[in-house]
Design an enzyme around this catalytic site. Structure first.
Site, short mmCIF file in Angstrom:
data_model
loop_
_atom_site.label_atom_id
_atom_site.label_comp_id
_atom_site.label_asym_id
_atom_site.label_seq_id
_atom_site.Cartn_x
_atom_site.Cartn_y
_atom_site.Cartn_z
CB VAL A 197 -0.94 0.03 1.23
CG1 VAL A 197 -1.77 1.32 1.21
CG2 VAL A 197 -1.86 -1.18 1.24
CD GLU A 198 2.60 5.10 -4.40
OE1 GLU A 198 1.69 4.72 -5.16
OE2 GLU A 198 3.63 5.66 -4.81
CB ILE A 199 1.09 5.85 3.04
CG1 ILE A 199 0.72 4.46 3.56
CG2 ILE A 199 0.42 6.95 3.86
CD1 ILE A 199 1.00 4.26 5.04
#
Ligand code: NAD
Length: 711
Positions: free
Chosen positions: A461-463
């Protein structure tokens, strides 16, 4: 003797050796453990009162494998060779000492841990489906150097041994029993030790099968006709999968093959040589550096604001129950979180929940779950159309259409229903987070959580941190990603963020080659040879050309609005041309490929539109272009501060879009060859193919200062 192993002897004369490395969370194979084991063996040999030895662990795991800290320090191939030989000398002495030795395995036994167990005469294992046995060395570019390539083929046959070591997959106890890898299963820890002791008592003269005079390899040794047949195809099958990028795979096969022609001790020495070759390889350095050290650092919170206390989500709201929303609801419910799944109609919301039903039913069918567990997960997902149901959510993630107005509308409605402290996240794949946050009444609580499709399978997951996102919001997003068992990377807001931006350069480069007259088959082959999971043209078909065209048009509009000059990419004309004739990708059954029930084939019409040039460039040139273009863009992301760390860049590239893992990630690609060599080659490519290859200033600076990007 150090205190890595404690020894007790019971009234029956059975010694129990408990491995428990002081100050370490797990037992790992290194000098400390092996020295202690050597002492234990000598004591058992010399003490006539001891009739047998049970080897077990005082930690949750039996033994997690080799000590990577020690391996990372090796400079000379003699060091791994000698370490491997020394370990095996202890194990050989143990299995030939004339007294029975049983491994009592109550937790994971992996890599060197399983190799220790293989040098025991029997393996009793706790019957816990979560317990893992296996030889995962290949995943870090290594080879089992503690006798694995010698004992496994002699225990299970060459074919099974190759499978275990070549794939590196975990094996659960029940399966290990059916394969003959373990001797017996135990119900609990008491049963484990009782069975191990009983085995010693019942087999006072235990001997390894390979030490019997009439020993034969199960299924035949490397000379036997059946195995010779296997050897004639195994290397090509492996090469077709790895394109020669994973030397450990070849070294494992060579070690097993040669070991299958030799006696035990000679085979052992051969194994140690191949182990040294693996341990010294750039590939294993890359993989250990990124997939072990950098990944662990990320998981321990290297990119998380340290001052914010840890948090947990108990109730999650998901807006939009489409492909992404349904997937997010599933992974959260599976992690024990209550989920409110909202869409514009109850049918759509229910359809989103049905996605979880489908995945869980499949898991039950495959024996990976039970009907009770499935029902418990499903009971946590509440489909709805009512925003009031979001009350009490700690976090809301929107995954509605990629449309500013729709996103703004759901943001306002959700914020009216949730508490003032709740975090609001967007799963947008292209719209800058800072601009989406304008619809929010509290932009400090607004963050990007960019999931990948399919959500249940993709680990990253790219925050995305917007201009106003607070540290607390970032930390809470980070904690949530770990809570659902995914890996977070943290990036600053920018067009395409990090992953989509760099990934696009790979696909666009492949399309540019086609446009220049490179044969499409060469383009696709170069992608696979470069180590990418999918070739560029096939990947563009998956993403769909119409979606890429939409993003291009949007970017052009944004540039115009910002008063910036727009430079079209050479691949754009190809995408436009194919879209105009309806070849928009896999979803339409036609793109660069034609699709039907039998699979896909490159569309013959490509040759008419983009005639292949008479002289084709060497594959090396194509491979370099595909890798350099990505690495250079990743470096630009670091330079611009989109990436906040090298670790995020490397892990994001491997977990996000499958950047060739043996290179250790898009930035490690540069560090491994050295910034100086990268700059030189990138300049050659820039002269031949365009400014996109002009090396990023941050790499030029690193080259001049003689340092690496990772410091
Ligand atoms: P989708 O079309 O499958 O699902 C969108 C869902 O949102 C639909 O069920 C729709 O009914 C619902 N919706 C639309 N307007 C709504 C509203 N006002 N209120 C409530 N629900 C509403 O789309 P998707 O592929 O799941 O994408 C969703 C988001 O995730 C987009 O922002 C997309 O860019 C992003 N994303 C997609 C991918 C991907 O691979 N598809 C990857 C990462 C991020």
């Amino acid at each position: 003797m150090n205190n890595a192993i404690t020894l007790t002897v019971d009234a029956d004369g059975i010694a129990v050796a408990t491995m428990d490395l002081p100050g370490r969370p797990m037992n790992v194979v290194g000098d400390e453990l092996m020295t202690a084991l050597a002492h234990v063996v000598e004591r058992v040999v010399s003490d006539d009162a001891i009739r047998g030895l049970v080897l077990t662990s005082g930690k949750a795991d039996f033994c997690a494998g080799g000590d990577l800290d020690r391996m990372s320090k090796w400079q000379d191939p003699r060091e791994p060779f000698e370490a491997s030989m020394a370990m095996k000398a202890v194990l050989r002495r143990m299995e030939t000492m004339g007294k029975p030795v049983v491994a009592a395995i109550g937790g994971h036994a992996l890599g060197g841990g399983l190799e220790i167990a293989l040098a025991c005469h029997a393996r009793i294992v706790l019957d816990d489906p979560k317990l893992k046995l296996g030889q995962p060395e290949v995943k870090l570019g290594l080879l089992p150097g503690g006798g694995g390539t010698v004992r496994l083929p002699r225990l299970l046959g060459i074919q099974t041994a190759l499978q275990i070591m070549g794939e590196g997959a975990d094996i659960a106890p029940a399966k290990a029993l059916s394969m003959g890898l373990v001797t017996e299963l135990a119900q609990d820890r008491d049963d484990l030790l009782a069975k191990a002791r009983a085995w010693c008592v019942a087999h006072p003269k235990a001997k390894q099968p390979w030490d019997e005079a009439r020993f034969r390899f199960p299924g035949g040794d490397s000379r036997s006709p059946a195995v010779a047949q296997l050897w004639s195809i195994a290397p090509s099958v492996a090469a077709a999968k790895s394109y020669g990028n994973y030397p450990a795979v070849t070294h494992i096969m060579s070690s097993v093959f040669e070991g299958g022609l030799l006696g035990f001790d000679a085979a052992s020495a051969v194994e140690s040589r191949y182990f040294a070759a693996c341990a010294m390889s750039q590939e294993s350095r890359n993989m250990i550096g990124t997939l072990w050290y950098q990944l662990n650092a990320i998981k321990k919170g290297a990119s998380r604001p340290a001052k914010v206390p840890p948090s947990k989500v108990t109730k999650l709201g998901v807006l939009g129950a489409g492909m992404m929303g349904a997937g997010i609801a599933y992974v959260a419910a599976k992690a024990g979180i209550d989920v409110v799944l909202l869409d514009t109609s109850i049918e759509l919301a229910e359809k989103g929940k049905a996605h979880s039903h489908g995945l869980l039913d499949k898991a039950v069918r495959k024996g990976r779950s039970t009907p009770e567990k499935r029902d418990a997960v499903l009971a946590r997902i509440k489909p709805t159309t009512a925003y009031e149901d979001l009350a009490g959510c700690d976090l809301v993630i929107e995954a509605v259409f990629e449309d500013r107005a729709v996103k703004a509308d759901v943001t306002r409605q959700a914020e009216a229903a949730i508490g003032p402290d709740a975090v609001f996240a967007s799963n947008t794949s292209t719209l800058p987070i800072t601009s989406l946050a304008q619809a929010s009444g509290r932009p400090s609580h607004f963050v990007g959580l960019h999931f990948f499709s399919p959500v249940d399978r993709m680990p990253l997951v790219e925050i995305i941190v917007g201009r106003q996102t607070s540290d607390e919001t970032l930390a809470r997003g980070f904690d949530f990603v770990l809570q659902i068992g995914k890996t977070p990377i943290v990036v600053n807001d920018s067009r395409g963020f990090y992953t989509s931006r760099v990934f696009a350069t790979y696909v666009m480069e492949g399309i540019t080659m086609l446009e220049e007259g490179v044969h499409p088959r060469h383009v696709e082959q170069a992608g696979l040879q470069a180590g990418m999971p999918m070739p560029p043209l096939a990947l563009q078909d998956e993403v769909s050309l119409s979606l890429s065209l939409h993003v291009i048009e949007q970017t052009k509009k944004d540039f115009a609005a910002e008063g910036r000059a727009y430079q079209p990419h050479p691949a754009e004309s190809v995408i436009r041309q194919l879209c105009e004739i309806g070849r928009v990708g896999k979803k339409a059954g036609q793109g660069f490929y034609d699709y039907d029930d039998d699979g896909k084939r490159l569309w013959p019409g490509l040759a008419r539109l983009y005639p292949p040039a008479a002289a084709q460039p060497p594959q090396r040139e194509l491979i370099d272009r595909l890798l350099f273009v990505q690495a250079n863009e990743a470096a630009r992301c670091l330079e611009e501060g989109v990436l906040r760390s090298v670790a995020d860049g490397n892990i994001g590239s491997i977990f996000g879009w499958g950047f060739a893992p043996f290179h250790g990630g898009a930035l490690q690609f540069i560090d491994a060859m050295g910034p100086k060599a990268f700059v030189a080659r990138a300049r050659e490519l820039a002269a031949a193919h365009g400014a996109r290859f002009e090396p990023a200033a941050i790499v030029v600076a690193a080259a001049e200062q003689g340092r690496r990007l990772a410091g």
